[in-house]
Design a protein around this motif. Structure first.
Motif, PDB file in Angstrom:
ATOM      1  N   HIS A  89       0.583  -0.977  -0.213  1.00 32.78           N
ATOM      2  CA  HIS A  89       0.110  -0.058  -0.002  1.00 32.78           C
ATOM      3  C   HIS A  89       0.881   1.293  -0.064  1.00 32.78           C
ATOM      4  N   PRO A  90       0.551   2.453  -0.562  1.00 31.94           N
ATOM      5  CA  PRO A  90       1.516   3.607  -0.711  1.00 31.94           C
ATOM      6  C   PRO A  90       1.846   3.880   0.808  1.00 31.94           C
ATOM      7  N   VAL A 118      -6.528   9.469   5.922  1.00 33.26           N
ATOM      8  CA  VAL A 118      -6.366   9.866   4.715  1.00 33.26           C
ATOM      9  C   VAL A 118      -7.624   9.815   3.986  1.00 33.26           C
ATOM     10  N   ARG A 119      -8.094   8.674   4.128  1.00 39.33           N
ATOM     11  CA  ARG A 119      -9.411   8.257   3.538  1.00 39.33           C
ATOM     12  C   ARG A 119     -10.525   9.184   3.804  1.00 39.33           C
ATOM     13  N   ARG A 120     -10.424   9.734   5.184  1.00 38.27           N
ATOM     14  CA  ARG A 120     -11.584  10.739   5.790  1.00 38.27           C
ATOM     15  C   ARG A 120     -11.273  12.150   5.031  1.00 38.27           C
ATOM     16  N   ARG A 147       8.994  11.120  12.182  1.00 41.58           N
ATOM     17  CA  ARG A 147       9.013  10.300  11.128  1.00 41.58           C
ATOM     18  C   ARG A 147       7.342   9.861  10.610  1.00 41.58           C
ATOM     19  N   ILE A 148       6.630   9.577  11.787  1.00 44.42           N
ATOM     20  CA  ILE A 148       5.120   9.280  11.269  1.00 44.42           C
ATOM     21  C   ILE A 148       4.820  10.396  10.555  1.00 44.42           C
ATOM     22  N   ARG A 149       4.879  11.577  11.145  1.00 47.91           N
ATOM     23  CA  ARG A 149       4.247  12.837  10.234  1.00 47.91           C
ATOM     24  C   ARG A 149       4.680  12.706   8.988  1.00 47.91           C
ATOM     25  N   GLU A 150       6.104  12.640   8.714  1.00 53.38           N
ATOM     26  CA  GLU A 150       6.377  12.762   7.610  1.00 53.38           C
ATOM     27  C   GLU A 150       5.958  11.771   6.484  1.00 53.38           C
ATOM     28  N   ALA A 151       5.809  10.636   7.060  1.00 54.49           N
ATOM     29  CA  ALA A 151       5.650   9.274   6.305  1.00 54.49           C
ATOM     30  C   ALA A 151       3.797   9.585   5.908  1.00 54.49           C
ATOM     31  N   ARG A 157      -0.073  11.891  -0.174  1.00 54.08           N
ATOM     32  CA  ARG A 157       0.015  12.317  -1.766  1.00 54.08           C
ATOM     33  C   ARG A 157       0.156  11.278  -2.441  1.00 54.08           C
ATOM     34  N   ALA A 158       0.612  10.054  -2.229  1.00 58.08           N
ATOM     35  CA  ALA A 158       0.664   8.903  -3.012  1.00 58.08           C
ATOM     36  C   ALA A 158      -0.730   8.455  -3.105  1.00 58.08           C
TER      37      ALA A 158
END
Ligand code: FES
Ligand code: FES
Lengths: 162, 779
Positions: A89-90, A118-120, A147-151, A157-158
């Motif tokens: 998954h992206p 992200v779906r929300r 890093r969770i925030r960055e990911a 975006r993906a």
């Protein structure tokens, strides 16, 4: 003993177990699906976060008997299959790209929460905001939050592109 | 192990046309079917100095890492690398991976010397190896420091042997061959052999001692370059296995009903037959720590624990509360001895620190299968040998009949230095006569698990004619339990310790070995005194340093203020070591120290030197009411918010900058929680906290939106420790910012300890019920 039927990672499963056993233990102890982790058992730490019919939920706080036979439960093991195309998954790819995991224990739950977030946002038709991170209650005792925030930003975006 | 150990020697050697001197080391080629090489784990350790000069503190010249590394000397043992026929290299690592990334960094070190892609190096965790004695202890951020040279020697030797074997096969000499990515090539003929092809022919029938040179640092291609974790894919797909994920036949879920009071013990279970009739339950047994139950699922264990009616004995802290423990600490404080005179100005800082829990997200868990003639254990353990000894003793078995598998852990933070979980699982398995998969409930962790001890720290500095002439720190703490092996290392190396340590107890020695005030402040004394323990304590990530650093750095800000000097300027002028100055300058510049901020928002800065490296942290902390009072729902502690954190680290040689950055970020989140939000409250012998909605470890809403990590290269060629380096510095920087933003120094840390922001959960039964509303909260 009652029979419990639901859809797990795309496949129909039937288990013989009492109604009030929480789904987390049905997954982990009976079905051997160990991606969702135990961190509190009371819907606080979010280590067990998985999806029900595409939404994030916490199986430590759901009686297996409360599931309908057409309820679709997705754990981290089944996440990749919910995205178009082969491979991960992206959001999982973003997680690897940012090298987020330390001990890794919280990460299945973090990723499942992030995908649902992200779906929300996609449904609401708005971009990710800094304040959206405040809605994520998942504990990471190794402190991988940055890093969770960055990911999540990268994964969002993906997901928008796919 | 039958291999004889040979005295390690090194010699200088002319190398190559440039005549660069390279140290040569001895290693061993082991007898085997494929190539197997070994090196002595004690290689390359710096020797302790015979005596220490009076001015530097003990840890300036000989610190905890040296102690642990020196512990290897009398018990030196071999670590080995095997080349397999599929061309991969295998190394069984006598350390524990708990999330700190040592598997990845060690694979990188091997890949570097061996010229093999990192992916083809397999590093696994060794089971308990009693012959290694205390060489198999993961703690004090010591791993890379103590294993760097031996691992390199073994890998370099493997490459050398592969070259020699290839030379015979290709009819040439080894110096005409090159190695690239797991292949030996002859550049003249274009012929090549892969490591897999050579694995058998390079093998030896007999044990040989061979000399080898290491690759010069300037040629490093892997070490020092960012590398992602080798288990990253498994971690994001759910494939990574932790202890409770393992499938050991018949090891059914098992939990323990525990006393309401900390370390209370069971008298008896009153409704045993009722519990045995509950759905899924197979066994019930009374053990010293409570009443154990084994069932088909953990959910049914939880139900059974909640249904138990048990008579309990009070715990050793019966009647004690935060206030009584604090009073005892105050009474035990050692005096500050520098007198104040009419000419001197004194600065006093006096702060207390609450109990904190070192629990990881994975609760204590272990699988045990204890039979009359043997036992097998699976658990996350940093000192597996001690677990093996304790279990053998408990089960009445010879030590070699206990097999201990070390499993990758879901975090440690000092918690897994102890083998409480493994011993308890073994005790239960023995009592029930069946294999068990023990898991602690979350509520058990802060209430019955290991705690960072409550402490006070007093600092007095005297200023005479604008100069700091003395700096005294008196740290007083509930005793820290070091019975996990660090203590034993001290006993075993007591004779070799620098003069001045012999007379101290374990804790005092560890205190002196870790504390290093990096400033020139005239007469400096930092002393520890301890009060008696009714508590189960342990050395939480960075042991004493966070508390000591918070008090010291707060005092330094006060001194600078009294002298009307800027805090960064003041620190720079008094720091002893240019490496520390460099990290401080780095954060001051990157974090724009001194920039104008609104009232109620302030910067704070701190430095810390430990584990052969140093760190500096600069934060901006927003203490304005709109931020402090953010309401994000029930049991969600907001409070002051760090809006920006800048961290600079000089760890010595950097193996994996990406892993180092992760350790700094994670360490920061720990330091933040220690100063602002996370603590345990003791009331009448009971700890109130029972879950993450009570114990407020850093959450996303506390995380600084901006976190920067700068790695400073000081050209040092030995790696220091990174796993703990940022914790104390971060805690101190946040505390300093808080004092500057609010104009006052809190009496107690974390700053919210005075308010109980939750409703304590049930004590009888000791664990809360599992909710049933999980479908309603789907999102
Ligand atoms: S285990 Fe489900 S939320 Fe913590
Ligand atoms: S990576 Fe260890 S708890 Fe998150």
């Amino acid at each position: 003993m009652p029979k419990q039927t639901f859809i797990l990672n795309g496949e129909k499963v039937t288990v013989t177990v009492e109604d009030d056993v929480r789904l987390l233990w049905v997954l982990r102890d009976i079905l051997g699906v160990t991606g969702p982790k135990y961190g509190c058992g009371i819907n606080v730490c979010k280590a067990c976060t998985s999806h029900i019919n595409g939404k994030a939920f916490n199986p430590c706080s759901v009686r297996v008997g409360d599931l309908q036979s057409d309820d679709e439960v997705t754990t981290i093991e089944g996440l990749a299959d919910t995205a178009p195309g082969p491979g991960l998954h992206p959001m999982q790819k973003a997680w690897i790209d940012r090298d987020v995991a330390q001990c890794g224990y919280c990460q299945p739950g973090q990723i499942m929460e992030a995908v649902a977030l992200v779906r929300r946002l996609q449904k609401e038709g708005r971009p990710l905001r800094e304040s959206d991170f405040d809605s994520i209650r998942n504990i990471c005792r190794c402190g991988t939050y940055t890093r969770i925030r960055e990911a999540i930003e990268q994964g969002a975006r993906a997901m928008g592109r796919s | 192990m039958t291999t004889p150990t040979v005295e390690t020697t090194t010699s200088d050697h002319e190398d190559g046309p440039g005549g660069v001197e390279r140290r040569r080391f001895l290693g061993y080629v082991l007898a085997g079917t494929t190539l197997a090489v070994a090196a002595d784990l004690s290689l390359g350790t710096p020797k302790a100095m015979a005596a220490i000069p009076s001015a530097p503190q003990i840890s300036d010249v000989y610190d905890l890492e040296d102690l642990q590394t020196d512990a290897a000397l009398p018990t030196s043992a071999l670590i080995s690398i095997t080349i397999r026929e599929n061309g991969t290299a295998h190394f069984e690592f006598p350390r524990a991976e708990v999330g700190q990334g040592i598997i990845t960094s060690t694979a990188m070190i091997i890949a570097e010397e061996l010229d093999l892609p990192v992916r083809r190096v397999e590093v696994t965790l060794a089971p308990a190896r009693p012959e290694l004695l205390l060489n198999q202890l993961t703690g004090g951020s010591n791993t890379t420091f103590s294993t760097y040279t031996p691992v390199r020697v073994a890998a370099a030797l493997a490459r050398q042997q592969l070259l020699a074997a290839a030379a015979i096969e290709l009819g040439t000499t080894a110096d005409r061959l090159v190695t690239i990515a797991g292949v030996v090539r002859d550049p003249l003929t274009g012929q090549s052999r892969s490591y897999g092809d050579l694995a058998v022919s390079a093998a030896s029938q007999v044990l040989k001692t061979v000399e080898v040179a290491l690759r010069p640092e300037k040629d490093f291609k892997v070490i020092g370059k960012p590398h992602s974790r080798l288990d990253a894919h498994d971690a994001v797909t759910g494939a990574k296995r932790f202890t409770t994920d393992l499938k050991v036949p018949n090891a059914l879920p098992t939990m323990v009903c525990r006393a309401p009071q900390h370390q209370g013990t069971p008298k008896r279970l009153l409704n045993r037959s009722q519990i045995l009739r509950m759905p899924g339950v197979t066994h019930v047994a009374q053990v010293p720590t409570g009443i154990a139950v084994r069932a088909r699922t953990f959910g049914q264990c939880i139900d059974a624990v909640r249904a138990m009616r048990v008579e309990w004995n009070a715990g050793p802290a019966d009647g004690q509360s935060d206030a009584t423990v604090l009073k005892a600490l105050r009474a035990a404080e050692l005096p500050l001895v520098v007198p104040s005179t009419p000419l001197t100005q004194t600065i006093d800082v006096d702060v207390a620190f609450a109990f904190r829990s070192s629990a990881a997200l994975e609760t204590y868990s272990a699988i045990a299968d204890v039979r009359p003639d043997r036992a097998e254990i699976w658990a996350g353990l940093k000192v597996p040998i001690l677990a093996q000894q304790n279990i053998a003793q408990m089960a009445g078995l010879p030590q070699d009949k206990v097999k201990v598998h070390v499993i990758t852990s879901g975090g440690s933070f000092g918690h897994k230095l102890f083998s409480d979980h493994a011993l308890e699982a073994a005790t239960i398995s023995k009592a029930m006569g069946v294999p068990v998969k023990l898991m602690w409930h979350r509520a058990d962790e802060p209430r019955q698990g290991r705690l960072h001890p409550m402490a006070t720290s007093r600092v007095r500095a005297s200023i005479l004619a604008g100069q700091v002439v003395s700096f005294e720190q008196r740290h007083t703490s509930v005793v820290t339990d070091f019975s996990h092996g660090l203590g034993e290392i001290l006993t075993s190396t007591a004779d070799e310790l620098p003069t001045g340590l012999g007379g101290y107890g374990f804790s005092q020695s560890i205190f002196l070995l870790t504390q290093q005030l990096p400033y020139n402040f005239g007469v400096v004394t930092q002393l520890l005194n301890e009060t008696d323990g009714a508590f189960k304590t342990g050395s939480m990530r960075n042991i004493y340093s966070p508390d000591v650093a918070v008090a010291a750095e707060l005092a330094i800000d006060q001194i600078a203020k009294a002298l009307k000097v800027d805090p960064v300027e003041f620190r720079t002028a008094h720091l002893k070591d240019p490496r520390v100055v460099k990290v401080l300058e780095t954060v001051a510049k990157a974090g724009r120290w001194g920039r104008r901020l609104p009232k109620g928002v302030a910067q704070g800065v701190a430095v810390h030197k430990e584990y052969k490296g140093c760190t500096a942290v600069l934060v901006e902390l927003d203490c304005r009411p709109t931020t402090v009072n953010r309401d994000l729902g029930p049991e969600t502690v907001t409070g002051p918010r760090v809006t920006k954190a800048v961290i600079a680290v000089d760890p010595g040689l950097v193996i994996n900058p990406r892993g180092l950055e992760a350790q700094m970020q994670g360490g920061f989140m720990d330091g933040l929680a220690l100063t602002l939000t996370s603590s345990c409250h003791l009331r009448d012998g009971k700890f109130l906290e029972a879950s993450w909605d009570n114990y407020f470890y850093t959450r996303q809403w506390n995380v600084p939106p901006q976190v920067e990590v700068h790695i400073v290269d000081s050209g040092v060629t030995t790696p220091g420790g990174a796993g703990e380096a940022a914790v104390g510095t971060s805690a101190a920087a946040v505390a300093c910012a808080y004092a500057r933003a609010t104009g006052r120094i809190p009496e107690m840390f974390p700053i919210n300890h005075g308010t109980i922001s939750f409703k304590p959960k049930t004590f009888v039964p000791p664990i809360p019920p599992a909710p049933t509303n999980g479908l309603k909260t789907a999102r």
